[in-house]
Design an enzyme around this catalytic site. Structure first.
Site, mmCIF file in Angstrom:
data_model
loop_
_atom_site.group_PDB
_atom_site.id
_atom_site.type_symbol
_atom_site.label_atom_id
_atom_site.label_comp_id
_atom_site.label_asym_id
_atom_site.label_seq_id
_atom_site.Cartn_x
_atom_site.Cartn_y
_atom_site.Cartn_z
ATOM 1 N N ARG A 207 40.251 -17.348 11.150
ATOM 2 C CA ARG A 207 39.862 -18.653 10.586
ATOM 3 C C ARG A 207 40.993 -19.676 10.738
ATOM 4 O O ARG A 207 41.286 -20.454 9.839
ATOM 5 C CB ARG A 207 39.456 -18.499 9.118
ATOM 6 C CG ARG A 207 38.272 -17.559 8.952
ATOM 7 C CD ARG A 207 37.602 -17.726 7.619
ATOM 8 N NE ARG A 207 38.414 -17.251 6.529
ATOM 9 C CZ ARG A 207 38.427 -17.790 5.320
ATOM 10 N NH1 ARG A 207 37.686 -18.847 5.070
ATOM 11 N NH2 ARG A 207 39.157 -17.286 4.357
ATOM 12 N N ASP B 15 56.317 -21.687 10.617
ATOM 13 C CA ASP B 15 55.275 -22.600 11.107
ATOM 14 C C ASP B 15 54.903 -22.136 12.512
ATOM 15 O O ASP B 15 55.771 -22.099 13.394
ATOM 16 C CB ASP B 15 55.860 -24.025 11.118
ATOM 17 C CG ASP B 15 54.847 -25.055 11.588
ATOM 18 O OD1 ASP B 15 53.964 -24.700 12.408
ATOM 19 O OD2 ASP B 15 54.947 -26.212 11.149
ATOM 20 N N PHE B 16 53.653 -21.768 12.716
ATOM 21 C CA PHE B 16 53.320 -21.180 14.025
ATOM 22 C C PHE B 16 53.345 -22.192 15.176
ATOM 23 O O PHE B 16 53.227 -21.824 16.323
ATOM 24 C CB PHE B 16 52.029 -20.354 13.999
ATOM 25 C CG PHE B 16 50.801 -20.962 13.342
ATOM 26 C CD1 PHE B 16 50.366 -22.235 13.647
ATOM 27 C CD2 PHE B 16 50.055 -20.188 12.453
ATOM 28 C CE1 PHE B 16 49.219 -22.754 13.067
ATOM 29 C CE2 PHE B 16 48.903 -20.698 11.854
ATOM 30 C CZ PHE B 16 48.484 -22.001 12.163
ATOM 31 N N ASP C 296 0.859 -1.188 0.000
ATOM 32 C CA ASP C 296 0.000 0.000 0.000
ATOM 33 C C ASP C 296 0.894 1.236 0.000
ATOM 34 O O ASP C 296 1.794 1.367 0.830
ATOM 35 C CB ASP C 296 -0.896 0.014 1.246
ATOM 36 C CG ASP C 296 -1.888 1.152 1.163
ATOM 37 O OD1 ASP C 296 -2.689 1.157 0.206
ATOM 38 O OD2 ASP C 296 -1.854 2.049 2.033
HETATM 39 C C1 LIG Z 1 41.808 -21.222 6.596
HETATM 40 S S1 LIG Z 1 43.213 -20.364 6.108
HETATM 41 C C2 LIG Z 1 42.859 -18.769 6.757
HETATM 42 C C3 LIG Z 1 43.565 -17.705 6.022
HETATM 43 C C4 LIG Z 1 43.326 -16.299 6.533
HETATM 44 N N1 LIG Z 1 43.736 -16.130 7.897
HETATM 45 C C5 LIG Z 1 41.878 -15.898 6.364
HETATM 46 O O1 LIG Z 1 41.193 -15.632 7.349
HETATM 47 O O2 LIG Z 1 41.447 -15.829 5.228
HETATM 48 C C6 LIG Z 1 44.446 -20.978 7.187
HETATM 49 C C7 LIG Z 1 45.808 -20.379 6.948
HETATM 50 O O3 LIG Z 1 46.695 -20.858 7.953
HETATM 51 C C8 LIG Z 1 47.922 -21.223 7.339
HETATM 52 N N2 LIG Z 1 48.585 -22.238 8.199
HETATM 53 C C9 LIG Z 1 48.180 -23.499 8.414
HETATM 54 N N3 LIG Z 1 49.030 -24.118 9.228
HETATM 55 C C10 LIG Z 1 50.004 -23.225 9.538
HETATM 56 C C11 LIG Z 1 51.152 -23.272 10.339
HETATM 57 N N4 LIG Z 1 51.478 -24.383 10.997
HETATM 58 N N5 LIG Z 1 51.917 -22.185 10.443
HETATM 59 C C12 LIG Z 1 51.593 -21.048 9.763
HETATM 60 N N6 LIG Z 1 50.491 -20.948 8.992
HETATM 61 C C13 LIG Z 1 49.714 -22.015 8.877
HETATM 62 C C14 LIG Z 1 47.502 -21.753 5.995
HETATM 63 O O4 LIG Z 1 48.568 -21.764 5.076
HETATM 64 C C15 LIG Z 1 46.412 -20.778 5.622
HETATM 65 O O5 LIG Z 1 46.922 -19.649 4.984
#
Ligand SMILES: C[S@@+](CC[C@H](N)C(=O)[O-])C[C@H]1O[C@@H](n2cnc3c(N)ncnc32)[C@H](O)[C@@H]1O
Length: 616
Positions: free
Chosen positions: A520, A504-505, A88
Site C-alpha cells: 500500500r 526516508d525511502f 427445499d
Molecule cells: C499507507 S501506509 C502503508 C503501511 C503498511 N505498509 C501497510 O500496508 O499497512 C504508508 C506507509 O509508508 C510510510 N512512508 C511514507 N512516506 C515514506 C517515506 N518517504 N519513507 C519511508 N516510509 C514512508 C508511512 O509512514 C506509512 O507507514
C-alpha cells in the site's frame, strides 16, 4: 461475523419467504430478517431421476417454489417483492431421496434404513431478485445448496416404534425432526445443524455478502420472465385473495419436512403489504432502495464514527447490555440523542436491542471497540477526523485534478504525536486483517531477508516471520513512525527476527535484503515518484532477489466496490492513484523486475511478486 450488516441490507427491501415452514421462519427472524411469508403452491412433482444429483433436485425445487411466488405476487398486484427466498430440504441415503412417510409402516421403513448409518441432508436455496419494468417481471436467481451429514445411533425396534407412535415422523422428510424428539436418535452431525432443521443460515449469509457487498453478477443467473418454465400451480388466481403474507401464519410441523406442499391450508388474509389487488392504476417504478441507501450512506458512516468517538462500543463491551439512559450517562451525552444514535446503530447491524438494553453485536465487539487485535476503531476515527473533511473537497479535487487540489491542501508537514498514532493505529487495524493473506499469497520460503518499505507498525513483518521461520524482516519507515512502533508490539510475541529502521525511502540508503516489500505504498504516489522509488529498490536488489507489491489492482470490468472509495481517497489526499495490472507490470519490468505474477489476497488487496533480473 458479518451477519447483521448483511441482513441489514435486506431490511429496506420487501422480502418474502416462499415457505410455510415455521422452522425456516424462526431461523430467519432470529437472524434479524424482516420478511413476509407467502407459502409456495409449486407442486413438488419434478422427476428426481432427471437430476444428476439429489441437491440439484433440491435446488430446482427451491427455485420453482420461489419463482412461483414471485410470479403470483406480480400477477396479483403488478408489484413483485424485491426478494423471494425459496428453500427445499431433502434427506438422502445411498442415492435414495426419502420423502415424507405416508403411514407408520413407511416411517418404520425409512427410520430402519437410517438406523445406525450416516445419511445426508441437503437444502437447496434460491434467492430470487425481482424487478418490475413496464409491468414486465424480470427475475435474477442466485442459488446454492448445503449438505450436512447426520449419523443415527443403533436404535432398538422398541425405540423406533416409540418414536413413530409419538406422531412426530409423519410430516417430515426422512421421517424425523432433529430439533425435537428426533434429536435423540442422532449420534452426531457433521456440518451446519440449522441446515438439518431446514435452513442453512450461515451459507445464506455468505451468499448475501457475495451478492450485496461485492456483486458478482456472473454468479447470478438472469431468468427472463418469459423463459421461466410455466409452473402449474396457478390453479385459480382468484384464489390468491386468500394467500397470506402474514408471518404469523403457516405451519408444517417443521423439521426438514416439505411444509410447502401443503402450504395452502396455512394461508392468511393479506396484511397491509400483502398480495391483495390495489387496483390497476399506473404502478410506480421499482423502489430504488439501493440508490436511497447510497444517498444516505454518509449518514450511516457518520453515525458509526460518532458512536466510535463517544466510545459506545467500548462501554457496551465492558458493561453491556445497558439502557440508553445509562449509556448516555457513561458517554456524557443527552439521553434523547444517545437513544437515537443507538437505534441507528441497531439498524446498521452494529448493536442489538434486547429487553435488558443495548449490546454490541459480535462485529462491534471485535472491530469497533478500541481494544482488540482486529480493532478498526482507529480506522473509523482516522476516517472521521481526516478523510471526512478531505472528502468535503471532493468536488474541488474532481474539478481541478489531484495535483491542483493536493497543492492547495498539502498535508501539514509536522504531524502531532496524536495524529501520527491515530494514523498508525488506522493502518495497523487494516494490516492486521490482511497481513496473513499478503504473507501467504506466494510461497516466499526461498527468501531469508526482507525489507518492508513503509512497513509502519510491523504487522506484515510479524505475519511473515510467523509464516517463514528462516526469514528476517527489517521494517523501514519514517522516523516519526518508527518512534512509536513499540506501542504495537504484542507482549510475549516479540521476535528478534524483526528489526525497525528509521529512514526516508526517497533519500536514505535502503537496508540490504533478498526481498523488498511495498505494501500500500505505490498507489500513494504519482508516476515520477513511483519510478524514483522503484529505481532505488531495483539498484539495491540483487539479481534473483524479489519485489512484493501489495495494492488493490484496478480491473477492466466494473470496478470492485472496495477499490472505488480508495481511488477517490487518493484524489483528495495525495497525488497518487490506483493502477491496473498491466501498468504495475510495466512499471516493475521497466525497473528490472521480470516474471511478475499476481495473486489475490482477499477482497481488498492483490499481491504481485517479481524477480530482479540480472542487469544486461
Ligand atoms: C499507507 S501506509 C502503508 C503501511 C503498511 N505498509 C501497510 O500496508 O499497512 C504508508 C506507509 O509508508 C510510510 N512512508 C511514507 N512516506 C515514506 C517515506 N518517504 N519513507 C519511508 N516510509 C514512508 C508511512 O509512514 C506509512 O507507514
Amino acid at each position: 461475523m458479518v451477519l447483521s450488516p448483511v441482513i441489514g441490507k435486506l431490511l429496506q427491501k420487501r422480502v418474502v419467504l416462499a415457505s410455510a415452514s415455521p422452522r425456516r421462519r424462526e431461523i430467519l427472524s432470529h437472524a434479524g430478517l424482516r420478511f413476509e411469508v407467502v407459502p409456495s403452491r409449486f407442486k413438488e412433482k419434478l422427476d428426481k431421476a432427471s437430476f444428476p444429483t439429489p441437491y440439484a433436485y433440491a435446488i430446482e425445487t427451491a427455485k420453482q417454489k420461489a419463482l412461483e411466488v414471485a410470479r403470483r405476487m406480480h400477477q396479483k398486484d403488478l408489484r413483485a417483492p424485491d426478494v423471494v427466498i425459496g428453500a427445499d430440504t431433502i434427506v438422502t441415503i445411498g442415492g435414495l431421496i426419502l420423502e415424507k412417510p405416508v403411514d407408520k409402516q413407511d416411517a418404520y421403513r425409512m427410520l430402519s434404513r437410517l438406523n445406525g448409518k450416516e445419511h445426508s441432508v441437503f437444502t437447496g436455496v434460491a434467492i430470487v431478485h425481482c424487478c418490475t419494468t413496464d409491468a414486465q417481471l424480470d427475475l435474477e436467481v442466485s442459488e446454492f445448496h448445503e449438505e450436512t451429514t447426520v449419523k443415527f445411533s443403533e436404535l432398538s425396534e422398541e425405540l423406533l416404534w416409540e418414536y413413530i407412535d409419538s406422531g412426530e415422523p409423519m410430516d417430515k422428510a426422512g421421517g424425523y425432526g432433529i430439533q425435537a424428539l428426533g434429536g435423540m436418535l442422532v449420534e452426531h452431525v457433521r456440518g451446519d445443524f440449522l441446515n438439518v432443521v431446514g435452513f442453512p443460515l450461515n451459507h445464506f449469509c455468505k451468499k448475501l455478502v457475495e451478492l450485496y457487498s461485492l456483486p458478482r453478477r456472473e454468479d447470478l443467473r438472469r431468468v427472463k420472465h418469459d423463459s421461466i418454465p410455466p409452473v402449474d400451480t396457478f390453479e385459480n388466481l382468484s384464489d390468491v385473495e386468500g394467500s397470506g403474507s402474514d408471518p404469523a401464519q403457516g405451519d408444517d410441523g417443521g423439521g426438514h419436512g416439505r411444509a410447502e406442499a401443503d402450504g395452502d391450508r396455512t394461508q392468511a388474509p393479506a396484511g397491509p403489504q400483502g398480495t391483495d389487488s390495489h387496483g390497476t392504476g399506473e404502478s410506480p417504478p421499482p423502489f430504488p432502495a439501493g440508490l436511497l441507501e447510497l444517498i444516505d450512506g454518509f449518514k450511516a458512516s457518520k453515525a458509526l464514527f460518532v458512536a466510535c468517538k463517544l466510545n459506545v462500543f467500548d462501554v457496551l463491551k465492558v458493561d453491556g447490555p445497558l439502557k440508553a439512559v445509562d449509556i448516555a450517562g457513561k458517554i456524557d451525552a443527552s439521553v434523547c440523542g444517545t437513544e437515537r444514535l443507538l437505534d441507528v446503530c441497531v439498524a446498521l447491524g452494529l448493536l442489538e436491542k434486547t429487553d435488558r438494553g443495548y449490546r454490541n453485536t459480535e462485529l462491534a465487539d471485535v472491530h469497533l471497540a478500541s481494544d482488540g487485535e482486529y480493532s478498526l476503531h482507529s480506522l473509523a476515527m482516522h476516517s472521521n477526523d481526516h478523510f471526512w473533511s478531505l472528502f468535503t473537497d471532493l468536488e474541488l479535487a474532481v474539478r481541478e485534478g489531484a495535483s491542483a487540489a493536493f497543492g492547495r491542501k498539502a498535508e501539514e508537514p509536522v504531524q502531532s504525536k496524536h495524529k501520527t498514532l491515530q494514523f498508525m493505529r488506522a493502518m495497523h487495524g487494516f494490516a492486521m486483517l490482511t497481513a496473513r493473506q499478503v504473507a501467504t499469497a506466494f510461497d516466499l520460503s526461498q527468501f531469508t531477508s526482507a525489507c518492508d518499505l513503509g512497513g509502519c507498525t510491523g504487522a506484515l513483518a510479524r505475519a511473515l516471520t510467523q509464516e517463514y521461520p528462516r526469514l528476517k524482516v527489517t521494517v523501514f519507515d519514517l522516523p516519526e513512525v518508527i518512534e512509536h512502533v513499540t506501542c504495537f508490539q504484542p507482549e510475549g510475541r516479540r521476535t528478534d527476527r524483526i528489526s525497525f529502521m528509521p529512514g526516508d525511502f526517497f533519500k536514505d540508503d535502503l537496508p540490504e535484503a533478498d526481498l523488498y516489500i511495498l505494501s500500500r505504498i505505490l498507489h500513494e504516489w504519482p508516476d515520477d515518484k513511483v519510478c524514483e522509488l522503484l529505481s532505488r529498490v531495483s539498484s539495491r536488489c540483487k539479481p534473483g532477489g524479489g519485489i512484493l507489491v501489495a495494492e488493490k489492482i484496478l480491473e477492466d470490468k466494473p470496478a470492485a466496490r472496495g477499490s472505488l472509495p480508495a481511488s477517490l481517497n487518493l484524489l483528495v489526499r495525495t497525488q497518487g492513484r490506483e493502477r491496473g495490472l498491466p501498468e504495475y507490470r510495466g512499471l516493475l519490468e521497466r525497473h528490472g523486475f521480470r516474471d511478475v505474477r499476481l495473486a489475490h489476497a482477499g477482497d481488498r488487496l492483490d499481491v504481485m511478486l517479481g524477480t530482479r533480473a540480472s542487469p544486461p
